[in-house]
Write a protein that holds these residues in place. Sequence first.
Motif, PDB file in Angstrom:
ATOM      1  N   ILE A  93     -93.732 -43.435  40.845  1.00 24.87           N
ATOM      2  CA  ILE A  93     -93.069 -43.906  39.632  1.00 24.87           C
ATOM      3  C   ILE A  93     -93.727 -43.212  38.441  1.00 24.87           C
ATOM      4  CG2 ILE A  93     -92.547 -45.890  38.173  1.00 24.87           C
ATOM      5  CD1 ILE A  93     -92.750 -47.652  40.666  1.00 24.87           C
ATOM      6  N   GLY A  94     -92.891 -42.600  37.616  1.00 24.05           N
ATOM      7  CA  GLY A  94     -93.374 -41.960  36.405  1.00 24.05           C
ATOM      8  C   GLY A  94     -92.766 -42.616  35.183  1.00 24.05           C
ATOM      9  N   GLU A  95     -92.924 -41.944  34.042  1.00 28.34           N
ATOM     10  CA  GLU A  95     -92.387 -42.483  32.791  1.00 28.34           C
ATOM     11  C   GLU A  95     -90.858 -42.495  32.810  1.00 28.34           C
ATOM     12  OE1 GLU A  95     -94.309 -43.252  29.787  1.00 28.34           O
ATOM     13  OE2 GLU A  95     -96.023 -43.203  31.145  1.00 28.34           O
ATOM     14  N   GLY A  96     -90.275 -43.455  32.090  1.00 26.62           N
ATOM     15  CA  GLY A  96     -88.852 -43.408  31.802  1.00 26.62           C
ATOM     16  C   GLY A  96     -87.940 -44.134  32.763  1.00 26.62           C
ATOM     17  N   TRP A  97     -88.482 -44.829  33.762  1.00 22.33           N
ATOM     18  CA  TRP A  97     -87.642 -45.626  34.651  1.00 22.33           C
ATOM     19  C   TRP A  97     -87.478 -47.025  34.065  1.00 22.33           C
ATOM     20  CZ3 TRP A  97     -85.361 -43.950  39.221  1.00 22.33           C
ATOM     21  CH2 TRP A  97     -85.744 -42.686  39.676  1.00 22.33           C
ATOM     22  N   ASP A  98     -86.310 -47.618  34.297  1.00 24.35           N
ATOM     23  CA  ASP A  98     -86.060 -49.005  33.912  1.00 24.35           C
ATOM     24  C   ASP A  98     -86.186 -49.890  35.141  1.00 24.35           C
ATOM     25  OD1 ASP A  98     -85.525 -48.314  31.278  1.00 24.35           O
ATOM     26  OD2 ASP A  98     -83.385 -48.034  31.664  1.00 24.35           O
ATOM     27  N   LEU A  99     -86.844 -51.015  34.975  1.00 21.20           N
ATOM     28  CA  LEU A  99     -87.002 -51.971  36.071  1.00 21.20           C
ATOM     29  C   LEU A  99     -85.794 -52.891  36.098  1.00 21.20           C
ATOM     30  CD1 LEU A  99     -88.813 -53.169  38.296  1.00 21.20           C
ATOM     31  CD2 LEU A  99     -89.856 -54.618  36.535  1.00 21.20           C
ATOM     32  N   SER A 159     -96.160 -58.327  29.167  1.00 16.48           N
ATOM     33  CA  SER A 159     -95.506 -57.119  29.683  1.00 16.48           C
ATOM     34  C   SER A 159     -96.499 -56.027  30.030  1.00 16.48           C
ATOM     35  CB  SER A 159     -94.509 -56.588  28.639  1.00 16.48           C
ATOM     36  OG  SER A 159     -93.523 -57.554  28.341  1.00 16.48           O
ATOM     37  N   ASP A 160     -97.783 -56.353  29.963  1.00 18.18           N
ATOM     38  CA  ASP A 160     -98.822 -55.352  30.180  1.00 18.18           C
ATOM     39  C   ASP A 160     -99.417 -55.513  31.577  1.00 18.18           C
ATOM     40  OD1 ASP A 160    -100.896 -53.579  30.094  1.00 18.18           O
ATOM     41  OD2 ASP A 160    -101.762 -54.315  28.233  1.00 18.18           O
ATOM     42  N   PHE A 161     -99.113 -54.556  32.436  1.00 18.19           N
ATOM     43  CA  PHE A 161     -99.636 -54.536  33.802  1.00 18.19           C
ATOM     44  C   PHE A 161    -100.594 -53.361  33.989  1.00 18.19           C
ATOM     45  CE2 PHE A 161     -95.631 -56.735  33.701  1.00 18.19           C
ATOM     46  CZ  PHE A 161     -95.838 -57.856  34.480  1.00 18.19           C
ATOM     47  N   GLY A 205     -85.777 -59.064  44.783  1.00 21.91           N
ATOM     48  CA  GLY A 205     -84.437 -59.618  44.901  1.00 21.91           C
ATOM     49  C   GLY A 205     -83.948 -60.397  43.704  1.00 21.91           C
ATOM     50  N   ARG A 206     -84.705 -60.428  42.613  1.00 13.53           N
ATOM     51  CA  ARG A 206     -84.289 -61.153  41.422  1.00 13.53           C
ATOM     52  C   ARG A 206     -84.228 -60.201  40.229  1.00 13.53           C
ATOM     53  NH1 ARG A 206     -84.195 -66.622  41.877  1.00 13.53           N
ATOM     54  NH2 ARG A 206     -85.203 -67.535  43.700  1.00 13.53           N
ATOM     55  N   VAL A 207     -83.351 -60.540  39.275  1.00 13.31           N
ATOM     56  CA  VAL A 207     -83.224 -59.727  38.073  1.00 13.31           C
ATOM     57  C   VAL A 207     -84.590 -59.608  37.405  1.00 13.31           C
ATOM     58  CG1 VAL A 207     -82.166 -59.574  35.782  1.00 13.31           C
ATOM     59  CG2 VAL A 207     -80.808 -60.332  37.746  1.00 13.31           C
ATOM     60  N   ALA A 208     -84.921 -58.412  36.980  1.00 18.48           N
ATOM     61  CA  ALA A 208     -86.269 -58.142  36.484  1.00 18.48           C
ATOM     62  C   ALA A 208     -86.552 -58.843  35.170  1.00 18.48           C
ATOM     63  CB  ALA A 208     -86.458 -56.641  36.317  1.00 18.48           C
ATOM     64  N   SER A 209     -87.794 -59.280  35.038  1.00 22.36           N
ATOM     65  CA  SER A 209     -88.335 -59.768  33.778  1.00 22.36           C
ATOM     66  C   SER A 209     -89.844 -59.632  33.871  1.00 22.36           C
ATOM     67  CB  SER A 209     -87.963 -61.232  33.527  1.00 22.36           C
ATOM     68  OG  SER A 209     -88.612 -62.083  34.465  1.00 22.36           O
ATOM     69  N   ALA A 210     -90.501 -59.638  32.729  1.00 21.82           N
ATOM     70  CA  ALA A 210     -91.958 -59.538  32.751  1.00 21.82           C
ATOM     71  C   ALA A 210     -92.563 -60.735  33.477  1.00 21.82           C
ATOM     72  CB  ALA A 210     -92.493 -59.458  31.321  1.00 21.82           C
ATOM     73  N   ARG A 211     -92.013 -61.914  33.223  1.00 20.19           N
ATOM     74  CA  ARG A 211     -92.537 -63.108  33.887  1.00 20.19           C
ATOM     75  C   ARG A 211     -92.331 -63.033  35.391  1.00 20.19           C
ATOM     76  NH1 ARG A 211     -91.403 -68.885  31.288  1.00 20.19           N
ATOM     77  NH2 ARG A 211     -92.766 -67.822  29.774  1.00 20.19           N
ATOM     78  N   GLY A 249     -89.027 -53.268  25.835  1.00 20.88           N
ATOM     79  CA  GLY A 249     -87.628 -53.300  25.442  1.00 20.88           C
ATOM     80  C   GLY A 249     -86.756 -54.148  26.332  1.00 20.88           C
ATOM     81  N   ALA A 250     -85.484 -54.231  25.930  1.00 18.15           N
ATOM     82  CA  ALA A 250     -84.519 -55.053  26.668  1.00 18.15           C
ATOM     83  C   ALA A 250     -84.254 -54.500  28.064  1.00 18.15           C
ATOM     84  CB  ALA A 250     -83.205 -55.141  25.887  1.00 18.15           C
TER      85      ALA A 250
END
Length: 638
Positions: A561-567, A530-532, A572-578, A542-543
């Motif tokens: 983009i700043g702090e506090g946004w959810d990806l 999860s580290d980019f 076009g696909r549901v977000a995940s770290a992978r 988090g979830a």
Amino acid sequence: MRPLMLGAVLALLSAAPVTAQVVTPPIPAVQDRDYPGVIRHQVDITDVEHRIIRVRQQIPVSAGPLTLLYPKYLPGNHSPSGPIQLVAGLVVSAGGERVAWTRDPIDPYAFHIDVPQGVTTLDVAFDWLTQPDGGAWRVVMTPEIVNLQFDKALLYPAGYPQSRIRFETSVRLPAGWNYGVALDTAGRDGDVARFAPVSLEVLADSPMYAGAHYRQVDLAVDGGRPPVRLNLVGDTAQAIRITDDQVRAYRDLVTQADRLFGSRSYDRYDFLLALTDRLGGIGLEHHRSSENTGAADFFGATWARSFKGRRLLPHEYVHTWNGKYRRPADQMVPNLNTPVRNSLLWVYEGQTEYWGAVLQTRAGLGSMDEALADLAQVAAFYDTQPGRQWRPLQDTTNNNLLGYRIRQNWPSWMRGSGDYYREAQLIWLDADTLIREGTGDRRSLDDFARGFFGGGDGVWAPRGYDFDEVVTALNAVHPHDWAGFLRSRLHAVGDEAAAPLDGLARAGWRLVYADEPTAAYKAIMPGWESDFSFSLGFTLGGASNRISNVRWGGPAYDADIGEGWDLLAVNGRVASARGLRQAVLAAKDGTPIEMIIRSGDRVRTVTIDYRGGPRHPRLERIPGTRDRLADIMAARRR
């Protein structure tokens, strides 16, 4: 009508009685003198259900003004962090009669008392209302463990050095409990432990871990040398079951520290380690003990993947020499309410960070591959840190005085207290390799450590040092412009503030970035997926895939983009770290990275123009060079 009304009001005000302003005396300055008598000090830690620690003191006094202080500048915190807000129920009395006290209107840590004629002892009682949830304050009491920090459980008279005020302390424990503490037990009556009198300075620097589940392990009891013990408390009996191999590694830590510093600068040393998921986390140094926590299964399933947890005790142990026996002169204040200065924390903490990493590997508490992966992460962090453009490393030593380790907004731009630990670690690697190169590898920073921090077994009266003494000691090992070397790294900003990576090159290594991290990096950085940070310039957490740690000036920053946004989605696909990792990899071929993000009721679609691919730091050998990192990390045989 208006002038008449104003006149009437003024007349009424002039006729009203005036309340006398309470005038408090000044807080007495510290004078070099003994406080007369011994302060009796009883602490009751049995009320674990309410999480209240009750304090009772009998203070010898004489008639007249007296000021009592609650500790403000706590040892190891480098800041005004004494939790005066948690003190309640303060009652002062003499012979059963209450004696009035007045809090100082400027310094709320001071309480003024006018001791009546004929009174020779004041009885002082108060409650320390410890907190249950770890919100604003650490959890220090659970049904199984109490972390008793005496510097939060006492008042002391102003005007005297902390080294010349004597306390005789006793602690009432919950039934059946035992404890570890770097104080000499004078006796135990049931569940009340009594300790030999010590100075306020020693008491404040000697925390206790008490618990229902307790075990003590000898790490070094050899030939009359000062003993070293590991004191364990845990949430359960299982938590304190340490294996023989783990004990052996901690014994090797003591051995390797002996070989580094050449002596034990204490009369005894007690590692205090709580294995818990309920007590608040802590890693704090003391002269004759540590004060640390690990996960409840630290010695079990967590051990292999807890690289940083295995480094904690080596780091704190080094502090007995660096920070306690030898300590910056501007940290050697006369009492616990005198402001500290932190100008040399890059030695106090920075060189301790360096030696903690080295001793961890020399003792077998970490592997060489793990050490390389950790050093790669540290080097990459400073290689990409924008805050060094405006803020010099030296200024970060003020961080705790600006606010005790509060979370910073835009940490990559602000810089912080971690820098005088980890960036200074790179500076001391630079110094070590420079000495090795300049002396044909005959001398090293080990020689500095032995000469500067070493004393003699059982010699532990604190000795101060300043910048010039550090420079002189380095020159005694290897003549060089050490003053210029240090100042250039401590005060650089702008174009001159490159990350201090010369030590890596002299050690035969260089920092590179790869699409895939090494196996060791994955093992010691459990959140690596999860580290980019080194590619897009943020981390996910988090979830909800919360975007945080946005790097100032990085690709995400440039996309507003700043702090506090959810990806929410990536390409076009549901977000995940992978999924984001795959998108970053695909972007190397020109595929744009399109993200849908949300903050509250706002939803945005952003495109990040980034082609650099995943960037995971690693160290690689420079062909044809000597591997000085291997030399540095190798266990010493004598």
